[in-house]
Write a protein that holds these residues in place. Sequence first.
Motif: not given
Length: 464
Positions: A12-19, A21-31, A174-177
Amino acid sequence: MRLTLFKKILFSMLLISSLMVVGIASLIDDSFQQGLQRYLNHGEERKLRLVSENLSSYYSEDKGWNELTPEVAQFILGRIFARPTEGNSEPQKSRSRYIKRLLKRITVFDNNWTPLWNKNIAIGDDELIKVPIKYNQKIVGWVATLKRDITPGVLESTFHQQQKYNLMWIVLWVTLISFVLSWLLVRHLLTPLKRLEDATSSIQEGDYQTQIEIDGEDELAALSMRFNELSQSLLIQKETREQWLADISHELRTPISVLKSEIEALQDGIRKPEPKYIDSLHYQVQNLNKLVNDLYQLSLSDAGMQFDLTESVNIKNLIENNCLQYQLRFQEKKIQLQHYFQESAINTITGDSKALTQLFSNLFENSLRYTDGPGILNVQVTQDKSTMQIRIEDSAPGVPDNALPKLFERLFRVDESRSRLSGGSGLGLSICQTIVKAHHGKMLASHSELGGLAITIHLPISIK
């Protein structure tokens, strides 16, 4: 695969963290893309301002923009965007390819918004970057270009791809950490639960001395503390049960041994079946029967015997009836029976009349057995707003100080030999305590001013 709590929380923690991170990465790329496009469009607007300043001289009030042709515009763009060569301050002509691409992307509109060239560029406030062309402080036209919706050019595309590549590696690291930290954190947080599981297994195997080491003050620490209290309580109950069984065996062994020896004496002809020996056998059977009945009463209370606490019971009448029933027996032992009732008292409470009758009978029987004659038994009933106090005290002999706290324990006797001679089972006061607690009251033992034992009972008038 068995999903343990550790795996559930970890995933659960890994899934939340991955989502995240991916969401933040997508927002950063879009920004980043939007920021880069705004930067490029701002650069386009700056270029258009330079073009606008140089084009104003090609406008005339008589001919308008007739002198401005694509060739002239190309010449002007070449002059504006010429770059100096390295080591030479003289400008050189811009590369013709760059000027041609630039000329295809921009156009000039007259006052009627008619394009002079590149007529495929449509007018739209949201799609065009427009800069006014002024002649004598009056707007005579517009120079415009399309906004950049995608990243053009090799340099810009390469820069964008490099940023996406770096962002991808950041997401992976970040996902690995997050996985490593989540694993360590979940393992640390679930350590108390692991201890609790091991301790529960020990309890299940009968080791009631198991205790859990408590760290911190969180909910798991509180749960561990409650478990330790439960373990201690189970240990006490186990010891009490073992002592209880041992005491019962001891109590039953005595009358059975006496019966066995006397019956064998009759069988062997040592004694003749005379009335006095038969009376002795009957007396032992009565003692044994009373002990069994008392044990049965206590077993019912331990099993959750229900009392009918909805009856309206007149305590005065109950005590007076008990006094009449025991009057003759007290007189035979030369014990004076006295009772006092508060005049202002209602003398009525809510409870179980049958159980309360047994309560007073046991207390009267206890005083009758253990009070020497001549003596006194005094019963007083008083009352306040919500509680009725019943005090039953007798004369000598008294009870030692160390025995007072143990009087309500099962099978406890102050004097073992004297108690057996009087026929006591050591369960009467324990049964009384059970009845009083069922009525949400309390019973206390103390020394009597008459020289014996005083039992004080507090009963609520109305049980809620």
